[in-house]
Design an enzyme around this catalytic site. Structure first.
Site, short mmCIF file in Angstrom:
data_model
loop_
_atom_site.label_atom_id
_atom_site.label_comp_id
_atom_site.label_asym_id
_atom_site.label_seq_id
_atom_site.Cartn_x
_atom_site.Cartn_y
_atom_site.Cartn_z
N PHE A 124 0.87 -1.18 0.00
CA PHE A 124 0.00 0.00 0.00
C PHE A 124 0.90 1.23 0.00
O PHE A 124 1.72 1.40 0.92
CB PHE A 124 -0.85 -0.05 1.28
CG PHE A 124 -1.80 1.09 1.49
CD1 PHE A 124 -3.03 1.11 0.85
CD2 PHE A 124 -1.47 2.14 2.34
CE1 PHE A 124 -3.94 2.15 1.08
CE2 PHE A 124 -2.36 3.18 2.57
CZ PHE A 124 -3.60 3.18 1.93
N GLU A 364 1.09 3.60 9.99
CA GLU A 364 -0.39 3.67 9.87
C GLU A 364 -0.94 4.78 10.77
O GLU A 364 -2.03 4.65 11.36
CB GLU A 364 -1.02 2.30 10.10
CG GLU A 364 -0.50 1.33 9.04
CD GLU A 364 -1.37 0.15 8.76
OE1 GLU A 364 -2.58 0.22 9.00
OE2 GLU A 364 -0.82 -0.85 8.24
N GLY A 365 -0.19 5.87 10.84
CA GLY A 365 -0.58 7.04 11.64
C GLY A 365 0.15 7.04 12.96
O GLY A 365 -0.02 6.12 13.77
N GLU A 368 0.61 10.73 17.52
CA GLU A 368 0.12 12.11 17.48
C GLU A 368 -1.07 12.23 16.53
O GLU A 368 -2.07 12.90 16.84
CB GLU A 368 1.27 13.05 17.04
CG GLU A 368 2.38 13.22 18.07
CD GLU A 368 3.33 12.00 18.19
OE1 GLU A 368 3.24 11.07 17.36
OE2 GLU A 368 4.15 11.98 19.13
N1 CAA Z 1 -11.86 8.16 7.63
C1 CAA Z 1 -12.53 8.55 6.52
N2 CAA Z 1 -12.33 9.74 5.92
C2 CAA Z 1 -11.43 10.56 6.48
C3 CAA Z 1 -10.70 10.23 7.64
C4 CAA Z 1 -10.95 8.98 8.22
N3 CAA Z 1 -10.29 8.57 9.31
N4 CAA Z 1 -9.86 11.25 7.95
C5 CAA Z 1 -10.06 12.19 7.04
N5 CAA Z 1 -11.01 11.79 6.15
C6 CAA Z 1 -11.54 12.53 5.01
C7 CAA Z 1 -12.24 13.79 5.48
O1 CAA Z 1 -13.60 13.53 5.76
C8 CAA Z 1 -12.08 14.69 4.29
O2 CAA Z 1 -13.04 14.33 3.31
P1 CAA Z 1 -13.72 15.40 2.31
O3 CAA Z 1 -12.77 15.58 1.20
O4 CAA Z 1 -14.98 14.75 1.87
O5 CAA Z 1 -13.93 16.66 3.10
C9 CAA Z 1 -10.71 14.31 3.74
O6 CAA Z 1 -10.45 12.99 4.21
C10 CAA Z 1 -9.61 15.21 4.19
O7 CAA Z 1 -9.58 15.19 5.60
P2 CAA Z 1 -9.09 16.38 6.50
O8 CAA Z 1 -9.64 17.67 5.96
O9 CAA Z 1 -9.41 16.01 7.91
O10 CAA Z 1 -7.51 16.36 6.22
P3 CAA Z 1 -6.33 16.83 7.14
O11 CAA Z 1 -5.19 17.03 6.25
O12 CAA Z 1 -6.75 17.93 8.06
O13 CAA Z 1 -6.06 15.54 8.09
C11 CAA Z 1 -5.15 13.37 8.53
C12 CAA Z 1 -5.93 14.28 7.58
C13 CAA Z 1 -6.10 12.75 9.53
C14 CAA Z 1 -4.02 14.06 9.26
C15 CAA Z 1 -4.59 12.32 7.56
O14 CAA Z 1 -3.70 12.94 6.66
C16 CAA Z 1 -3.90 11.16 8.23
O15 CAA Z 1 -4.57 10.25 8.70
N6 CAA Z 1 -2.57 11.19 8.23
C17 CAA Z 1 -1.79 10.03 8.65
C18 CAA Z 1 -1.46 9.21 7.43
C19 CAA Z 1 -1.13 7.82 7.77
O16 CAA Z 1 -1.74 7.18 8.63
N7 CAA Z 1 -0.15 7.27 7.04
C20 CAA Z 1 0.20 5.90 7.20
C21 CAA Z 1 0.90 5.44 5.96
S1 CAA Z 1 0.49 3.84 5.47
C22 CAA Z 1 1.46 2.79 6.38
O17 CAA Z 1 2.08 3.13 7.35
C23 CAA Z 1 1.36 1.40 5.91
C24 CAA Z 1 2.46 0.49 6.20
O18 CAA Z 1 3.29 0.26 5.36
C25 CAA Z 1 2.44 -0.34 7.42
#
Ligand code: CAA
Length: 384
Positions: A124, A364-365, A368
């Site tokens: 992913f 996966e986040g 923080e």
């Molecule tokens: N579930 C569903 N939709 C969501 C959501 C959630 N948890 N969080 C945000 N959204 C949606 C919002 O509803 C919004 O939708 P619309 O376009 O319809 O308005 C859109 O996403 C944008 O959201 P925000 O305006 O809240 O965006 P933001 O920039 O303020 O915040 C964030 C977003 C929560 C910080 C997000 O960027 C995030 O979760 N960041 C962390 C990323 C992450 O977890 N990365 C992990 C990488 S993968 C990995 O690690 C895999 C591996 O290899 C093990």
């Protein structure tokens, strides 16, 4: 109301996962950690057991089980080897889930079935050099071409990065729309211009393969767009909601493995003329570790329960991941403390739990980000 019962199937899965972890995973885990070797044969056997597509419908080659079954298996596997845990988690939560949810019948036949059967596994690709926690900032571009899209960019920290066959890749298809211009593509490892980089030399989960991926003019046909164009960010967020339950159960497994090692050692090691488990200083630690693990376990089961009930589980998943990852780090540290000097050397194995635990507070986040997700959900639930 929160109520769950373990069925015979759950108990069978727990026993199967425990036996498999002991007989097939444990014997090679030290060597694989040292040499950072990917567990190719073990992943193949996990597929044969039905653990690589646990929640996918049997129609598409999966095991058709619930989320509770998945977290039970993840906990048992990760208690023995968290590297194997994350490989399994990514394929289950981050790759097969999305294709089953949003894929066309053709995509399910071509990609989901082999991924769910475990004959191949997936990765992913959301993170980038400048898009980690701030995941909306996708610089990988996808430009329209005849019959498909041309992708350019770099993806970072990709679990299963060098070994996967199929990759879900987020890319920006319309920069003017910001995160609403992001799209998910299914890309073959064999695609021209798709180049997994060198494996990262990691602190922990060393037997899993993590790397960057370069995309240089990679052509992706239209029938490999997953879901709607522009839906990729929402898709990634939805995917990560479920992924966080997987990582929470991985963290729970690490905590369980570290605790069991400490408990065992405390009854064998003597000091002041008796086993150290007779000393109150050690008993306090064991009681505290066990209590935190049980609390984390309840949050993980609750998140799985909510997901299985079709309820909104965003907050529960983030809370489970936050608590379980903190618990894993704390318990691993305490397990080392119980071992004293022996805990600090590789021979006694307990130090690996600490090295493996730390990543659960990051990927996966980060913790923080989990706090942010939890706070936003709380405010939303309260009408703000
Ligand atoms: N579930 C569903 N939709 C969501 C959501 C959630 N948890 N969080 C945000 N959204 C949606 C919002 O509803 C919004 O939708 P619309 O376009 O319809 O308005 C859109 O996403 C944008 O959201 P925000 O305006 O809240 O965006 P933001 O920039 O303020 O915040 C964030 C977003 C929560 C910080 C997000 O960027 C995030 O979760 N960041 C962390 C990323 C992450 O977890 N990365 C992990 C990488 S993968 C990995 O690690 C895999 C591996 O290899 C093990």
């Amino acid at each position: 109301m929160f109520s769950f019962e373990f069925t015979e199937t759950h108990e069978l899965i727990r026993q199967t996962a425990r036996d498999f972890a002991q007989t097939e995973i444990a014997p090679s885990s030290v060597e694989r950690d040292k040499a950072a070797t990917f567990p190719t044969d073990i992943v193949k056997k996990l597929g044969e057991l039905g653990f690589m597509g646990m929640m996918v419908s049997p129609e598409w080659g999966g095991s058709g089980l619930d989320t509770l079954s998945y977290v039970i298996a993840m906990e048992e596997i990760s208690a023995v080897d968290a590297s194997v845990g994350v490989i399994m988690s990514v394929n289950n939560s981050l790759v097969t889930w999305g294709i089953e949810e949003y894929g066309t019948p053709d995509q399910k036949t071509r990609f989901l079935t082999p991924l769910a059967q475990g004959s191949v596994h997936g990765a992913f690709c959301l993170s980038e050099p400048e898009a980690g926690s701030d995941a909306t900032q996708q610089h990988t571009t996808a430009i329209r071409a005849d019959g498909g899209w041309i992708l350019n960019g770099t993806k970072n920290w990709i679990t299963n990065g060098t070994s996967a066959s199929w990759y879900l890749v987020m890319a920006q298809t319309n920069p003017e729309l910001g995160h609403r211009g992001i799209t998910c593509f299914i890309i073959s490892r064999e695609a021209e211009g798709f180049e997994p980089g060198l494996k990262e030399d990691k602190l922990g989960i060393r037997s899993s393969d993590t790397c960057s991926i370069g995309l240089t003019n990679v052509f992706v046909p239209d029938d490999q767009v997953l879901g709607d164009v522009g839906h990729g960010f929402k898709f990634a967020m939805e995917t990560l909601n479920g992924g966080r339950i997987g990582i929470a159960s991985q963290a729970l497994g690490i905590a369980k493995g570290a605790f069991e090692a400490a408990l065992r050692y405390s009854t064998q090691r003597k000091a002041f003329g008796k086993p150290i488990s007779d000393l109150q200083a050690i008993q306090l630690k064991l009681a505290d570790m066990s209590t935190r693990i049980e609390a984390a376990r309840m949050l993980v089961y609750f998140a799985a329960f909510q997901k299985d009930q079709g309820q909104n589980f965003i907050r529960a998943a983030a809370q489970a991941k936050l608590m379980a990852s903190q618990t894993a780090v704390h318990v691993a540290l305490e397990a080392i403390q119980v071992h004293g000097g022996y805990g600090y050397v590789r021979e006694y194995l307990v130090e690996r739990y600490l090295r493996d635990a730390k990543i659960t507070e990051i990927y996966e986040g980060t913790s923080e980000i989990q706090h942010i997700v939890i706070a936003r959900e709380l405010l939303r639930e309260n009408g703000s």
